[in-house]
Design a protein around this motif. Sequence first.
Motif, PDB file in Angstrom:
ATOM      1  N   VAL A  36       0.864  -1.061   0.028  1.00 36.50           N
ATOM      2  CA  VAL A  36       0.085   0.027   0.091  1.00 36.50           C
ATOM      3  C   VAL A  36       0.801   1.343  -0.017  1.00 36.50           C
ATOM      4  O   VAL A  36       1.751   1.421   0.852  1.00 36.50           O
TER       5      VAL A  36
ATOM      6  N   LEU B 227       0.932   5.348   0.181  1.00 37.46           N
ATOM      7  CA  LEU B 227       0.209   6.386   0.391  1.00 37.46           C
ATOM      8  C   LEU B 227       0.639   7.842  -0.065  1.00 37.46           C
ATOM      9  O   LEU B 227       1.793   7.957   0.212  1.00 37.46           O
TER      10      LEU B 227
ATOM     11  N   THR C  52      -8.115   5.944  -5.489  1.00 34.19           N
ATOM     12  CA  THR C  52      -7.198   4.868  -5.356  1.00 34.19           C
ATOM     13  C   THR C  52      -6.829   4.325  -6.826  1.00 34.19           C
ATOM     14  O   THR C  52      -7.724   4.030  -7.524  1.00 34.19           O
TER      15      THR C  52
ATOM     16  N   ILE D  94     -10.549  -0.163  -0.403  1.00 36.21           N
ATOM     17  CA  ILE D  94      -9.944   0.787   0.404  1.00 36.21           C
ATOM     18  C   ILE D  94     -10.626   2.094  -0.006  1.00 36.21           C
ATOM     19  O   ILE D  94     -11.185   2.852   0.910  1.00 36.21           O
TER      20      ILE D  94
ATOM     21  N   VAL E  26      -2.643   5.116  -2.743  1.00 34.60           N
ATOM     22  CA  VAL E  26      -3.820   5.861  -2.575  1.00 34.60           C
ATOM     23  C   VAL E  26      -3.817   7.403  -2.394  1.00 34.60           C
ATOM     24  O   VAL E  26      -2.612   7.611  -1.818  1.00 34.60           O
TER      25      VAL E  26
ATOM     26  N   ILE F 136      -8.333   3.011   5.804  1.00 38.15           N
ATOM     27  CA  ILE F 136      -7.576   2.059   5.052  1.00 38.15           C
ATOM     28  C   ILE F 136      -7.336   0.837   5.788  1.00 38.15           C
ATOM     29  O   ILE F 136      -7.492  -0.149   4.937  1.00 38.15           O
TER      30      ILE F 136
END
Length: 192
Positions: free
Chosen positions: A90, A92, A107, A123, A156, A183
């Motif tokens: 993931v 960010l 996303t 998410i 994201v 998240i």
Amino acid sequence: LHPRVRRQRQMCIRDSGGSDPGALGASGTKEKDITLAITNYVKEYLEDCGAKVHMTRTSDVDVYGPNASDKDELQARVNVGERSRSDIFVSLHINSSVNKNIGGFSTYYYPKTNNDLRLAQKIQHKLASNFGVDDLGVRQANFYVVKRISMPAVLVEMCFISNPKEEKLMKGKWFQKKTAKMIVEGIEEYFG
């Protein structure tokens, strides 16, 4: 979290940082400062549920090293995920635009596994349904880290630092903690 997350799932979390401050807000807010705070909350919440979390950085440093090229820095982040043999990756970030009125969550994914899109959807749904900002949706993109890493991965974009209302919002601990929580809940649903 769901029992499947509790079973020592391994996750790799990355954000911008080091010598690159990322996007800058009108009041001087740096993307790298907000993303590191949110990333640390995500890590804390996941570990509280028994997940093993690998971070590409835990402080304001370059991952590859000083004066690295953009490609070397991005590949260093991919390498952290690959070495950890994580179940998901993931990444960010905070978005920015010349249009100060644009805002919202989005996303991104690259369709290299059967689960990249599904992780992005889980998410994005959590983020978009729990804040009073625009839902910019799930989008396919050719971003280096989500394309080059072997496990399911998402990038994201947590609102727009160029939007004065959202910049102010993201500086608050409430926003940072709630974003991290959403998240984590999206990750929980992904493993559910």
